[in-house]
Motif scaffolding. Sequence first.
Motif, short mmCIF file in Angstrom:
data_model
loop_
_atom_site.label_atom_id
_atom_site.label_comp_id
_atom_site.label_asym_id
_atom_site.label_seq_id
_atom_site.Cartn_x
_atom_site.Cartn_y
_atom_site.Cartn_z
N LEU A 36 0.97 -1.04 -0.14
CA LEU A 36 0.01 0.01 0.04
C LEU A 36 0.90 1.33 -0.03
N GLU A 37 1.86 1.35 1.02
CA GLU A 37 2.72 2.54 0.96
C GLU A 37 3.56 2.40 -0.40
N ILE A 38 3.91 1.51 -0.91
CA ILE A 38 4.68 1.49 -2.22
C ILE A 38 3.89 2.05 -3.41
N ARG A 39 2.49 1.63 -3.30
CA ARG A 39 1.69 2.04 -4.30
C ARG A 39 1.26 3.61 -4.40
N TRP A 40 1.14 4.18 -2.95
CA TRP A 40 1.15 5.65 -2.84
C TRP A 40 2.23 6.52 -2.89
N SER A 41 3.51 6.07 -2.92
CA SER A 41 4.64 6.50 -3.00
C SER A 41 4.90 7.70 -3.98
N PRO A 42 4.48 7.73 -5.12
CA PRO A 42 4.46 8.51 -6.31
C PRO A 42 3.65 9.94 -5.95
#
Length: 94
Positions: A36-42
């Motif tokens: 989830l954090e990786i997907r929201w990182s951009p």
Amino acid sequence: MTKLMEWLAAAAAFFGVYFAIVYRQVQHDLFDQYMLEIRWSPVILVLLFGMYSAFVVLYRTFTFNNCEEAAKELLEQIKEAKADLRSKGMTLSD
């Protein structure tokens, strides 16, 4: 290398790694745990960049130095230019 090329190279490297992780080309338990954090990182990075940009603009605006000598010199040059134009017959409104 221009700044644009540097930014494009950094973005290409980031998104290359990002899409490899999101599309599960790279497998690791840590990626599964924080997907989830990786997907929201951009989105988070764009927001952080915007906040940094706003801070830099505000800081440089508040710490902008006045150049009193340059302002006086510019006003003197304007007066000289107006006097020169008047001597050549041009009518100016002040």
